[in-house]
Scaffold this active site. Structure first.
Site, PDB file in Angstrom:
ATOM      1  N   GLY A 238      -0.534  13.126  -2.910  1.00 33.93           N
ATOM      2  CA  GLY A 238      -1.255  12.200  -3.772  1.00 33.93           C
ATOM      3  C   GLY A 238      -2.707  12.591  -3.846  1.00 33.93           C
ATOM      4  N   ALA A 239      -3.174  12.920  -5.061  1.00 38.31           N
ATOM      5  CA  ALA A 239      -4.541  13.427  -5.233  1.00 38.31           C
ATOM      6  C   ALA A 239      -5.397  12.490  -6.067  1.00 38.31           C
ATOM      7  CB  ALA A 239      -4.504  14.821  -5.868  1.00 38.31           C
TER       8      ALA A 239
ATOM      9  N   LYS B 234      -4.273  -8.154   0.256  1.00 41.13           N
ATOM     10  CA  LYS B 234      -5.689  -8.351  -0.073  1.00 41.13           C
ATOM     11  C   LYS B 234      -5.985  -7.933  -1.504  1.00 41.13           C
ATOM     12  CE  LYS B 234      -6.571  -3.808   0.257  1.00 41.13           C
ATOM     13  NZ  LYS B 234      -7.169  -2.918  -0.748  1.00 41.13           N
TER      14      LYS B 234
ATOM     15  N   THR C  32     -12.802  -5.204  -0.528  1.00 41.13           N
ATOM     16  CA  THR C  32     -12.056  -5.110  -1.785  1.00 41.13           C
ATOM     17  C   THR C  32     -12.393  -6.242  -2.743  1.00 41.13           C
ATOM     18  OG1 THR C  32     -10.259  -4.185  -0.464  1.00 41.13           O
ATOM     19  CG2 THR C  32      -9.761  -4.682  -2.730  1.00 41.13           C
TER      20      THR C  32
ATOM     21  N   ASN D  34      -8.837  -3.256  -8.310  1.00 44.06           N
ATOM     22  CA  ASN D  34      -8.259  -4.596  -8.431  1.00 44.06           C
ATOM     23  C   ASN D  34      -9.323  -5.614  -8.819  1.00 44.06           C
ATOM     24  OD1 ASN D  34      -5.284  -4.403  -7.405  1.00 44.06           O
ATOM     25  ND2 ASN D  34      -6.471  -3.167  -5.973  1.00 44.06           N
TER      26      ASN D  34
ATOM     27  N   GLU E 180      -2.672  -1.699  -7.835  1.00 45.20           N
ATOM     28  CA  GLU E 180      -1.611  -2.092  -6.902  1.00 45.20           C
ATOM     29  C   GLU E 180      -1.422  -3.609  -6.840  1.00 45.20           C
ATOM     30  OE1 GLU E 180       0.551  -0.288  -5.590  1.00 45.20           O
ATOM     31  OE2 GLU E 180      -0.205   1.644  -4.888  1.00 45.20           O
TER      32      GLU E 180
END
Length: 337
Positions: free
Chosen positions: A9-10, A196, A253, A261, A286
């Protein structure tokens, strides 16, 4: 001691973690499904779509061939979107069966699989048989890629049921600006990491509506209570949620414009549709999938999660955001604890 490590995953987080591992003296291979991204990383040593104005180590090698990337490595770090983890892990399992390698498995993905409601360590354990791997760990905590890129002080947690595996993660990642603690409560760490993102969506929405610090503090505090209720219903340690992967991750976050998000919630509050937000972001949000999974899990288990339910109604039932906030505030009074 140098170790061969594959990072799958980049995106922004995967590429920065790969660079950190390279900086720590490891032989790092980073895999992407996108050949153009691989070429850019190998030639220009940049990742312009995800990390603007950052130059990666020229000793880090990128691959678009998964077998080449993981053959002979001692650790595989998954940093792919949560909903893609199973499919990538199943391909990894086929390769490991062929090569006979048994690497440590680590993930730094923050989500719950929608179709099964499984945490990422459960997905990995199911997709990669124990005969083809060693321990499974998660790396999580308050860690924006942009801050790690500029070597800002960052503290995270490595959690596993196997403390030798957690200590292995601690050893390969820790340096003068990136400090890693260990934890044996992988359930709590993974629930904190995933849920979260729901609260971050709400925090961005509150900001977009013009609410201030009081509202933000209320959302974060009561959001943490919801996360703890659902996590402990699965056996998580309540103390985990006042640690780095709980309150720490919520703080960063739900307050940072670097959080996709948070940005998604902000754009929703300004009148964009969910489809428009997803298209404009160009990256996986996500919290959108996690909201659905958490809402459905809470319904199944009888866990009260009114904030999650309100955000679910906005995302999936078209409820107007101001109405969702008003309905939350007008609920019947109750005790805090």
């Amino acid at each position: 001691m140098t170790e061969k490590i594959a990072v799958l995953g980049a995106g922004s987080w995967g590429s920065i973690l790969a660079n950190l591992l390279d900086e720590n003296g490891n032989e790092v291979r980073i895999w992407s499904y996108n050949p153009k991204q691989v070429e850019e990383l190998n030639t220009a040593h940049t990742n312009s779509r995800y990390m603007k104005n950052f130059t990666f180590s020229d000793s880090m090698v990128a691959y678009d061939d998964l077998e080449e990337a993981i053959t002979g490595v001692g650790t595989i770090l998954f940093v792919v979107p949560a909903q893609s983890t199973r499919s990538v892990a199943e391909e990894v399992a086929k390769i490991l069966k062929k090569t006979g390698d048994r690497p440590q498995i680590v993930h730094a993905s923050k989500g719950i699989e929608q179709s099964t409601y499984q945490r990422m360590s459960q997905v990995l354990a199911e997709a990669i048989p124990q005969s083809e791997r060693k321990g499974i760990s998660v790396l999580s905590g308050p860690s924006q890629a942009e801050d790690v890129a500029r070597r800002d002080i960052t503290l995270v947690t490595a959690a596993s049921e196997d403390m030798d595996a957690a200590e292995h993660v601690q050893k390969i990642f820790m340096n003068h600006y990136f400090r890693v603690y260990t934890n044996n409560d992988i359930i709590g760490v993974e629930f904190g990491a995933a849920l979260k993102n729901i609260i971050a969506l709400g925090a961005g929405a509150l900001y977009g509506l013009g609410y201030g610090d009081n509202a933000k503090a209320a959302l974060m505090t009561r959001g943490l209570a919801e996360i703890s209720r659902l996590g402990t219903s699965f056996g998580a340690d309540p103390m985990t949620f006042i640690g780095l992967s709980g309150v720490g991750d919520i703080i960063v976050t739900a307050t940072s414009e670097n959080s996709r998000n948070w940005r998604a919630g902000n754009e929703l509050a300004k009148g964009q549709t969910l489809d428009e937000v997803v298209d404009n972001m160009g990256m996986v949000i996500e919290g959108v999938a996690t909201t659905k999974a958490a809402y459905e899990l809470a319904q199944q288990r009888g866990v009260s999660m009114p904030i999650t339910e309100a955000i679910y109604d906005v995302l999936y039932n078209g409820k107007e955001i101001r109405q969702a906030v008003s309905d939350l505030m007008r609920r019947e009074g109750k005790a805090e604890f």
